[in-house]
Design an enzyme around this catalytic site. Structure first.
Site, mmCIF file in Angstrom:
data_model
loop_
_atom_site.group_PDB
_atom_site.id
_atom_site.type_symbol
_atom_site.label_atom_id
_atom_site.label_comp_id
_atom_site.label_asym_id
_atom_site.label_seq_id
_atom_site.Cartn_x
_atom_site.Cartn_y
_atom_site.Cartn_z
ATOM 1 N N ASP A 21 -44.020 22.053 20.795
ATOM 2 C CA ASP A 21 -45.192 21.193 20.843
ATOM 3 C C ASP A 21 -44.873 20.048 21.785
ATOM 4 O OD1 ASP A 21 -47.672 19.795 20.107
ATOM 5 O OD2 ASP A 21 -47.702 21.198 18.434
ATOM 6 N N HIS A 72 -50.588 21.202 24.460
ATOM 7 C CA HIS A 72 -49.547 20.785 23.509
ATOM 8 C C HIS A 72 -48.145 21.074 24.036
ATOM 9 C CE1 HIS A 72 -51.378 19.343 19.763
ATOM 10 N NE2 HIS A 72 -52.359 20.183 19.974
ATOM 11 N N GLU A 110 -56.447 22.957 20.825
ATOM 12 C CA GLU A 110 -56.644 21.587 21.305
ATOM 13 C C GLU A 110 -56.219 21.363 22.757
ATOM 14 O OE1 GLU A 110 -56.271 19.058 17.227
ATOM 15 O OE2 GLU A 110 -54.367 19.564 18.148
HETATM 16 C C1 TNX Z 1 -54.056 19.946 14.463
HETATM 17 S S1 TNX Z 1 -53.788 22.806 13.541
HETATM 18 C C2 TNX Z 1 -53.109 20.647 15.194
HETATM 19 C C3 TNX Z 1 -51.708 20.198 15.140
HETATM 20 C C4 TNX Z 1 -51.556 18.954 14.310
HETATM 21 C C5 TNX Z 1 -52.386 19.086 13.055
HETATM 22 C C6 TNX Z 1 -52.221 17.966 12.075
HETATM 23 C C7 TNX Z 1 -53.604 22.936 15.044
HETATM 24 C C8 TNX Z 1 -53.743 24.275 15.581
HETATM 25 N N1 TNX Z 1 -53.360 21.850 15.796
HETATM 26 O O1 TNX Z 1 -51.221 20.012 16.437
HETATM 27 O O2 TNX Z 1 -50.215 18.801 14.009
HETATM 28 O O3 TNX Z 1 -53.749 19.156 13.428
HETATM 29 O O4 TNX Z 1 -52.833 18.273 10.836
#
Ligand code: TNX
Length: 766
Positions: free
Chosen positions: A193, A268, A334
């Site tokens: 990440d 990420h 994301e």
């Molecule tokens: C969203 S869940 C994210 C993570 C974060 C998390 C915190 C997901 C696929 N992506 O990068 O750590 O929320 O709850």
């Protein structure tokens, strides 16, 4: 000899007496369990019997004998003619599938049968749950019983983010042990990440030399950590060498746990960019992130640069060499597509490939990687964002933003794994937040996890089989220590295990809530940190037809609720709760749980109710409310409950659309004052509406504006609640309409220019 044993067992079972009121505390609850009188004791004289030509049984025998030795010092012999035996057998029983088992315990011995090694190991896990968890001098006694057992779902997963905080190989093994003890079989290892690259890749050593280390700001809360400055030494981090990974994969395989590695892309990945800036759009160097501060950081690969794909294929080649898993997780969540919008190469790629927007560019990226994985005989799985811009042909979808992505994908005939934030995110609070370690937010209690049903009712029986199972996700932004990690996972992992293993018709919260006590003993014996359960009282306001009442519930086993309405803390002598209570005036409701004659928990649960003329009014929405943040239903805006900073509990949320709420007071009332309560929480993309307009009407058709308030709140405020209000000369009306105009995230924010959330808690009318 086998025939002789068989006959002895048949005779013995014929003589066994069924005992109905006795049980064992196995989690997950087996498909069928029959208790008999008597017990079997494992001693020095017990041997394990198996056909020595069946190597999988030999491996399983080692697993059991090692476990027995570690809790008792007893070394079980293999295939010796002893009086008492544990027999392991491979059979072919259709019902049992690949992972099921039959376990028969009589006073004379144990017979454990399965179609494959996995089932034998699971039968052993059931045996081990009936014995002490650590080395003691206690006798190893197992009650006589017959179990038939097999799983409901094939994907019984737990995830762990080792990027945000690093956990060494021993912690990973302990995590796998816990999973295996609950018969969970997929470990989703989130290895990459923004804040750390954790897997050694021999061809790109800087990924770990640079990308695995950051300046240590662990003493500060995730979001408050500053960015590193040049010259500061990166001392926090770590990574797994390929040798360590191989060892962990073998360790997991011995316990029937498959490790699915997540090689996150295209977003990420600021950690990879810190090591190799040439793979992002700007190609500008950057220091590894220390926490959640992304300002001016690149965190995406460039989708227009072919060198990026060569790099990723080389990385994946090493990953595939290590991990035998059929599935490879490629992330996909994301992605901040702003960098692609400004990048010449990305824009050129979109022209060349006829892609209409950046969503399609993401889809192009993922499809290209899927093609590569398929060419290597693997399957690709990704977060539900991979649906945007077109799903790759054979992809499996992991649904995390609620269940919608999973439903959509299953309807398209794709496999899905359910892991909705509610209740599968184990980074959320489970018993607080009062008294709990600081968490990212949210509230997923043991019971909400236990009550989860992985097959959404939207899916027909034809589509339901695309749901492979469910998974608990453990993001570690707020978990800096192993103790904290243990607390977040235990005992929610056990509840989820029962969700994915036990037949739906066998699930029983009260029984689970009793059986979990044996697990608490085991955690204590092993020195594991865990949450003892949720002692908060849950309030369920019911706002309807002009009335407001409140239902209360507790997850505490045999707990009784006591409450007050005068602001005092409840005691043993306070009023006991039996049925929904009416709220007729502004009040503070405080409630506690009594169990075993004492008040449980440190602080009572408390809720303020504000009375006003809109209480209990039915609310109609022109645009849909987010199903994820529904508070307590459609009338949440008229239930007298004000929200607090904890996202999701009592907030009603809108995204992209205006909040347009029309209230019917049921009769003409004289009013002169309307307010709308809203939340801003910068980190969670929640901002004040651009503007709020207040309107009133006599007939519900013709509305007249009585006020308009432009948002006065600075977008950089981290967190606050603000009431938009209007006062006017008293008017006699029946309907009130409140329109809160949709907004976007401000410049400099992660989501700059994208729709922000509107969170509202109450429309107050005087
Ligand atoms: C969203 S869940 C994210 C993570 C974060 C998390 C915190 C997901 C696929 N992506 O990068 O750590 O929320 O709850």
């Amino acid at each position: 000899m086998y025939l002789r044993n068989l006959i002895t067992f048949l005779i013995l079972f014929a003589c066994l007496k069924v005992v109905a009121n006795q049980s064992v505390d196995i989690i997950p609850k087996p498909v069928s369990l029959q208790m008999y009188s008597g017990s079997f004791e494992i001693t020095e004289k017990t041997s394990i019997q198996f056909n020595s030509r069946q190597t999988e049984l030999e491996q399983a025998a080692h697993f059991l004998s090692d476990a027995i030795e570690s809790i008792s010092g007893i070394q079980l012999s293999f295939n010796e003619e002893t009086e008492h035996q544990i027999q392991l057998k491979l059979t072919s029983a259709n019902m049992l599938g690949d992972e099921g088992y039959n376990l028969n315990v009589s006073a004379d011995g144990i017979v454990l049968e399965a179609n494959a090694k996995a089932g034998v190991i699971y039968g052993m896990q059931s045996i081990l749950q009936m014995l002490p968890a650590v080395r003691t001098n206690a006798k190893l006694i197992i009650p006589c019983l017959a179990i038939e057992d097999y799983p409901r779902f094939k994907w019984r997963g737990m995830h762990l983010d080792v990027s945000r905080h690093f956990f060494g190989p021993d912690v990973i093994k302990q995590y796998i042990d816990l999973m295996a003890s609950y018969k969970m079989n997929v470990f989703h290892w989130h290895l990459i990440d923004d804040q750390g690259w954790r897997i050694e890749i021999k061809q790109y050593p800087k990924l770990t030399d640079v990308g695995a280390w950051r300046v240590d700001y662990n003493h500060l809360v995730w979001d408050k950590r500053p960015q590193a400055k040049p010259g500061e030494e990166p001392t926090y981090g770590g990574y797994y060498t390929q040798e360590q990974i191989k060892e962990i994969i073998n360790y997991a395989a011995e316990r029937n746990v498959t490790i699915v590695p997540e090689i996150e892309m295209p977003g990420h990945i600021a950690s990879a960019i810190a090591a190799y800036p040439e793979y992002c759009c700007t190609q500008k160097p950057q220091l590894p992130l220390t926490g959640g501060n992304y300002t001016n950081m690149s965190s995406n690969y460039c989708a227009g640069n072919d060198a990026v794909f060569t790099f990723l294929e080389n990385v994946l080649n090493e990953v595939l060499e290590l991990f035998p898993s059929e599935y490879i997780h490629i992330g996909g969540d994301e992605v901040n597509k702003n960098s692609w919008k400004k990048c010449e190469l990305c824009q050129q790629r979109m022209k060349d490939e006829n892609l209409k927007d950046e969503n399609e560019l993401q889809s192009y990226f993922i499809k290209r990687i899927e093609k590569f994985l398929i060419s290597k005989n693997r399957k690709m799985i990704g977060w539900d964002e991979i649906l945007e811009g077109g799903l790759a042909p054979e992809a499996t979808v992991m649904s995390w933003r609620g269940e919608a992505g999973g439903i959509e994908a299953a309807k398209m005939g794709h496999d899905v794994v359910m892991t909705p934030g509610k209740p599968c995110y184990f980074d959320h609070y489970q018993a607080g937040p009062t008294g709990e370690p600081l968490a990212i937010g949210g509230f997923n209690t043991l019971k909400t996890v236990y009550d989860y049903e992985p097959i959404p009712h939207e899916l027909s029986t034809d589509n339901a089989h695309f749901v492979l199972g469910a998974q608990g996700n453990v993001w570690t932004e707020y978990m800096t220590t192993v103790e904290h990690l243990e607390y977040m996972v235990l005992p929610r992992m056990a509840a989820l295990a029962e969700v994915v293993w036990t037949p739906k018709s066998n699930k029983d919260w009260d029984s689970f809530n009793k059986r979990i006590n044996s697990q608490f003993n085991a955690y204590e014996q092993k020195g594991l940190n865990f949450c003892r359960g949720n002692a908060t009282v849950a309030f369920k306001p019911i706002s309807h037809a002009g009335n407001l009442s409140v239902e209360m519930s507790t997850e505490v086993l045999d707990g009784e609720i006591v409450y007050t309405l005068d602001g005092q803390d409840p005691t043993l002598k306070s009023k006991a709760y039996n049925e929904a209570i009416k709220i007729n005036s502004t009040a503070v409701l405080k409630a506690s749980v009594i169990a075993n004659g004492v008040v449980v928990g440190t602080e009572p649960s408390s809720q303020n109710f504000v009375m006003h003329k809109g209480i209990g009014c039915d609310v109609l929405y022109t645009n849909p409310v987010s199903t994820y943040y529904l508070a307590d239903g459609p009338n949440s805006l008229t239930d007298g409950i004000r929200g607090n900073g904890t996202v999701g509990k009592f907030w009603h949320a809108f995204n992209e659309n205006d909040l347009v709420a029309t209230l019917d007071m049921g009769e003409i009332k004289s009013i002169s004052d309307i307010k709308l309560g809203c939340l801003q929480k910068y980190r969670d993309w929640i901002f004040m509406p651009k503007e709020v307009v207040f309107e009133v009407s006599v007939d519900g058709k013709k509305f007249k504006e009585v006020g308009r308030v432009v948002n006065p709140i600075d977008a950089n405020e981290a967190e606050l609640v603000y009431d938009f209000k209007t006062f006017f000369k008293a008017k006699k009306v029946r309907y009130v309409r409140v329109i809160a105009k949709a907004n976007v995230c401000p410049p400099g924010h992660n989501g700059a220019g994208k729709p922000s959330w509107i969170f509202a808690d109450e429309i107050m009318i005087k």
